[in-house]
Design a protein around this motif. Structure first.
Motif, PDB file in Angstrom:
ATOM      1  N   MET A 100       0.847  -1.199   0.000  1.00  0.00           N
ATOM      2  CA  MET A 100       0.000   0.000   0.000  1.00  0.00           C
ATOM      3  C   MET A 100       0.887   1.254   0.000  1.00  0.00           C
ATOM      4  SD  MET A 100      -2.656   1.168   2.988  1.00  0.00           S
ATOM      5  CE  MET A 100      -1.408   1.525   4.208  1.00  0.00           C
ATOM      6  N   ARG A 101       0.542   2.187  -0.910  1.00  0.00           N
ATOM      7  CA  ARG A 101       1.265   3.466  -0.915  1.00  0.00           C
ATOM      8  C   ARG A 101       0.256   4.571  -0.632  1.00  0.00           C
ATOM      9  NH1 ARG A 101       3.463   3.315  -6.738  1.00  0.00           N
ATOM     10  NH2 ARG A 101       1.681   1.929  -6.967  1.00  0.00           N
ATOM     11  N   VAL A 102       0.601   5.496   0.242  1.00  0.00           N
ATOM     12  CA  VAL A 102      -0.342   6.549   0.651  1.00  0.00           C
ATOM     13  C   VAL A 102       0.159   7.903   0.171  1.00  0.00           C
ATOM     14  CG1 VAL A 102      -1.547   7.583   2.635  1.00  0.00           C
ATOM     15  CG2 VAL A 102      -0.811   5.194   2.742  1.00  0.00           C
ATOM     16  N   PHE A 103      -0.726   8.670  -0.470  1.00  0.00           N
ATOM     17  CA  PHE A 103      -0.360   9.994  -0.975  1.00  0.00           C
ATOM     18  C   PHE A 103      -1.380  11.018  -0.506  1.00  0.00           C
ATOM     19  CE2 PHE A 103       1.236   6.899  -3.954  1.00  0.00           C
ATOM     20  CZ  PHE A 103       2.513   7.351  -4.238  1.00  0.00           C
ATOM     21  N   SER A 104      -0.906  12.191  -0.121  1.00  0.00           N
ATOM     22  CA  SER A 104      -1.861  13.264   0.186  1.00  0.00           C
ATOM     23  C   SER A 104      -1.828  14.335  -0.903  1.00  0.00           C
ATOM     24  CB  SER A 104      -1.585  13.855   1.568  1.00  0.00           C
ATOM     25  OG  SER A 104      -0.233  14.195   1.642  1.00  0.00           O
ATOM     26  N   SER A 105      -0.921  14.161  -1.887  1.00  0.00           N
ATOM     27  CA  SER A 105      -0.851  15.114  -2.994  1.00  0.00           C
ATOM     28  C   SER A 105      -1.207  14.378  -4.288  1.00  0.00           C
ATOM     29  CB  SER A 105       0.573  15.674  -3.075  1.00  0.00           C
ATOM     30  OG  SER A 105       0.940  15.883  -4.411  1.00  0.00           O
ATOM     31  N   ASN A 106      -2.152  14.948  -5.043  1.00  0.00           N
ATOM     32  CA  ASN A 106      -2.544  14.242  -6.271  1.00  0.00           C
ATOM     33  C   ASN A 106      -1.400  14.236  -7.286  1.00  0.00           C
ATOM     34  OD1 ASN A 106      -3.146  16.402  -8.429  1.00  0.00           O
ATOM     35  ND2 ASN A 106      -4.292  17.194  -6.688  1.00  0.00           N
ATOM     36  N   LYS A 107      -0.550  15.282  -7.239  1.00  0.00           N
ATOM     37  CA  LYS A 107       0.568  15.336  -8.201  1.00  0.00           C
ATOM     38  C   LYS A 107       1.560  14.211  -7.925  1.00  0.00           C
ATOM     39  CE  LYS A 107       0.134  20.138  -9.463  1.00  0.00           C
ATOM     40  NZ  LYS A 107      -0.774  20.665  -8.425  1.00  0.00           N
ATOM     41  N   GLU A 108       1.862  14.003  -6.638  1.00  0.00           N
ATOM     42  CA  GLU A 108       2.779  12.904  -6.265  1.00  0.00           C
ATOM     43  C   GLU A 108       2.184  11.552  -6.649  1.00  0.00           C
ATOM     44  OE1 GLU A 108       5.900  13.198  -5.126  1.00  0.00           O
ATOM     45  OE2 GLU A 108       5.573  15.352  -5.456  1.00  0.00           O
ATOM     46  N   LEU A 109       0.879  11.432  -6.392  1.00  0.00           N
ATOM     47  CA  LEU A 109       0.224  10.160  -6.716  1.00  0.00           C
ATOM     48  C   LEU A 109       0.307   9.888  -8.224  1.00  0.00           C
ATOM     49  CD1 LEU A 109      -3.240   9.012  -5.336  1.00  0.00           C
ATOM     50  CD2 LEU A 109      -2.447   8.406  -7.599  1.00  0.00           C
ATOM     51  N   LEU A 110       0.023  10.936  -9.007  1.00  0.00           N
ATOM     52  CA  LEU A 110       0.045  10.765 -10.478  1.00  0.00           C
ATOM     53  C   LEU A 110       1.418  10.314 -10.975  1.00  0.00           C
ATOM     54  CD1 LEU A 110      -2.201  13.723 -11.621  1.00  0.00           C
ATOM     55  CD2 LEU A 110      -2.522  11.300 -12.171  1.00  0.00           C
ATOM     56  N   LYS A 111       2.461  10.842 -10.320  1.00  0.00           N
ATOM     57  CA  LYS A 111       3.824  10.460 -10.735  1.00  0.00           C
ATOM     58  C   LYS A 111       4.068   8.960 -10.522  1.00  0.00           C
ATOM     59  CE  LYS A 111       6.072  14.593  -9.272  1.00  0.00           C
ATOM     60  NZ  LYS A 111       6.919  15.065  -8.175  1.00  0.00           N
ATOM     61  N   SER A 112       3.370   8.394  -9.524  1.00  0.00           N
ATOM     62  CA  SER A 112       3.634   6.987  -9.179  1.00  0.00           C
ATOM     63  C   SER A 112       2.763   6.020  -9.981  1.00  0.00           C
ATOM     64  CB  SER A 112       3.400   6.762  -7.693  1.00  0.00           C
ATOM     65  OG  SER A 112       2.042   6.532  -7.484  1.00  0.00           O
ATOM     66  N   ILE A 113       1.814   6.582 -10.745  1.00  0.00           N
ATOM     67  CA  ILE A 113       0.910   5.709 -11.518  1.00  0.00           C
ATOM     68  C   ILE A 113       1.568   5.265 -12.819  1.00  0.00           C
ATOM     69  CG2 ILE A 113      -1.161   5.801 -12.961  1.00  0.00           C
ATOM     70  CD1 ILE A 113      -2.680   6.969 -10.876  1.00  0.00           C
ATOM     71  N   ASN A 114       1.348   4.016 -13.113  1.00  0.00           N
ATOM     72  CA  ASN A 114       1.845   3.450 -14.348  1.00  0.00           C
ATOM     73  C   ASN A 114       0.751   3.671 -15.410  1.00  0.00           C
ATOM     74  OD1 ASN A 114       2.218   1.590 -16.332  1.00  0.00           O
ATOM     75  ND2 ASN A 114       2.762  -0.078 -14.931  1.00  0.00           N
ATOM     76  N   ASN A 115       1.114   4.232 -16.546  1.00  0.00           N
ATOM     77  CA  ASN A 115       0.088   4.593 -17.528  1.00  0.00           C
ATOM     78  C   ASN A 115      -0.441   3.437 -18.368  1.00  0.00           C
ATOM     79  OD1 ASN A 115      -0.386   7.236 -16.917  1.00  0.00           O
ATOM     80  ND2 ASN A 115       1.458   7.928 -18.002  1.00  0.00           N
ATOM     81  N   HIS A 116       0.034   2.225 -18.089  1.00  0.00           N
ATOM     82  CA  HIS A 116      -0.479   1.071 -18.829  1.00  0.00           C
ATOM     83  C   HIS A 116      -1.482   0.326 -17.955  1.00  0.00           C
ATOM     84  CE1 HIS A 116       2.565   1.836 -21.779  1.00  0.00           C
ATOM     85  NE2 HIS A 116       3.460   1.921 -20.804  1.00  0.00           N
ATOM     86  N   GLY A 117      -2.467  -0.273 -18.597  1.00  0.00           N
ATOM     87  CA  GLY A 117      -3.420  -1.095 -17.857  1.00  0.00           C
ATOM     88  C   GLY A 117      -4.587  -0.296 -17.300  1.00  0.00           C
ATOM     89  N   LEU A 118      -5.498  -1.025 -16.651  1.00  0.00           N
ATOM     90  CA  LEU A 118      -6.740  -0.405 -16.181  1.00  0.00           C
ATOM     91  C   LEU A 118      -6.565   0.212 -14.794  1.00  0.00           C
ATOM     92  CD1 LEU A 118      -9.346  -3.159 -17.180  1.00  0.00           C
ATOM     93  CD2 LEU A 118      -8.860  -0.999 -18.372  1.00  0.00           C
ATOM     94  N   ILE A 119      -7.172   1.391 -14.624  1.00  0.00           N
ATOM     95  CA  ILE A 119      -7.156   2.051 -13.310  1.00  0.00           C
ATOM     96  C   ILE A 119      -8.573   2.016 -12.741  1.00  0.00           C
ATOM     97  CG2 ILE A 119      -6.839   4.255 -12.100  1.00  0.00           C
ATOM     98  CD1 ILE A 119      -4.703   4.967 -14.110  1.00  0.00           C
ATOM     99  N   GLY A 120      -8.688   1.535 -11.516  1.00  0.00           N
ATOM    100  CA  GLY A 120      -9.982   1.528 -10.822  1.00  0.00           C
ATOM    101  C   GLY A 120      -9.922   2.496  -9.662  1.00  0.00           C
TER     102      GLY A 120
END
Ligand code: AMP
Length: 273
Positions: free
Chosen positions: A1-21
């Protein structure tokens, strides 16, 4: 589990391939929320759970203040889900100005919850639209316990042309049938016993509907609820929400109920066919 309070930081950690739920919540997590998380994890490559008590959806300041907040316990409950991303923003991360947008939901925001909680759905749609636009999920999971809210989100997505599948998830209940809710923890033992009867009234009304083909809840049942100790009914009705929104598919009639047990507001619904 990774916890983010900033949406910008969270976006950086997202992999752009595959489905996001995504599973939007206001925290104080219970098994109802966790069932949405499990469903999302089964059907997506990355899952974001947001935990944010959204001020603009509270039409009553006292209610906002009293809303349960248990972030440490919430993170504890989510810890065992592998690869989960948790978003716990502050107000500033989601709102530059603490106001809601004014949406056109046809008549859907004028009935039931909309009637008793003016502006509530504008607040709900505002935060959900922001979250959808931040993270661009493929799939978003909402509970049928809040069936009108689920219908509002489907209406918003259709009207704004947002590309996301809104997925409805069944209501998870306590052993006596009470729909799980973060608000339930406010009840005293006596109130909790009374609250357990609410779902039984829905089941009884469904039986009467099936046998007698009624289109209204009998007055005797309404009186019965109002006569329960500490219980005050707001609405108890048979309805079909597709009547109120041109964006909804007809999913059949349901019975909807909202009532106060002491200081706790309970909502629930049941499908008729
Ligand atoms: P809340 O934190 O109350 O805003 O709820 C977040 C999401 O969980 C919403 O989509 C709710 O409809 C859903 N939810 C809440 N309670 C339940 C429940 N008992 N069963 C299934 N889903 C639920």
């Amino acid at each position: 589990m990774r916890v983010f309070s900033s949406n910008k930081e969270l976006l950086k950690s997202i992999n752009n391939h595959g489905l996001i739920g995504i599973v939007p919540t206001m925290g104080s997590l219970h098994d109802g929320h966790l069932s949405l998380v499990r469903r999302a994890l089964n059907n997506n490559d990355q899952v974001i759970v947001s935990i944010y008590v959204n001020p603009t959806q509270f039409n009553n300041k006292e209610d906002l203040k009293a809303y349960p907040r248990n972030i440490d316990k919430d993170l504890e409950k989510l810890r065992d889900f592998k690869d989960l991303i948790v978003y716990t923003p502050s107000d500033n991360d989601v709102y530059s100005k603490m106001t809601s947008k004014d949406y056109d939901f046809d008549e859907l925001d004028k009935v039931m919850e909309g009637k008793y909680r003016p502006d509530h759905f504008n607040g709900v749609a505002t935060i959900v639209e922001k979250i959808f636009k931040m993270f661009k999920p493929n799939n978003a999971y909402f509970g049928e316990k809040d069936f009108q809210q689920l219908s509002i989100i489907k209406t918003m997505v259709k009207k704004l042309g947002i590309k996301v599948n809104v997925i409805s998830c069944e209501t998870i209940r306590e052993a006596d049938g009470l729909a799980m809710s973060s608000r339930n923890e406010h009840m005293t033992k006596g109130e909790r016993l009374i609250a357990g009867k609410i779902n039984k009234f829905l089941i009884k009304a469904k039986e009467i509907y099936k046998n007698k083909k009624i289109d209204k809840i009998p007055v005797s049942m309404i009186d019965e609820i109002n006569n329960l100790k500490n219980c005050k009914l707001e609405y108890f009705e048979i309805d079909n929400l597709s009547k109120y929104s041109s964006s909804l598919i007809d999913e059949g009639d349901r019975i909807f109920i909202a009532c106060w047990v002491g200081k706790t507001r309970i909502i629930d619904n049941i499908k008729l066919k």
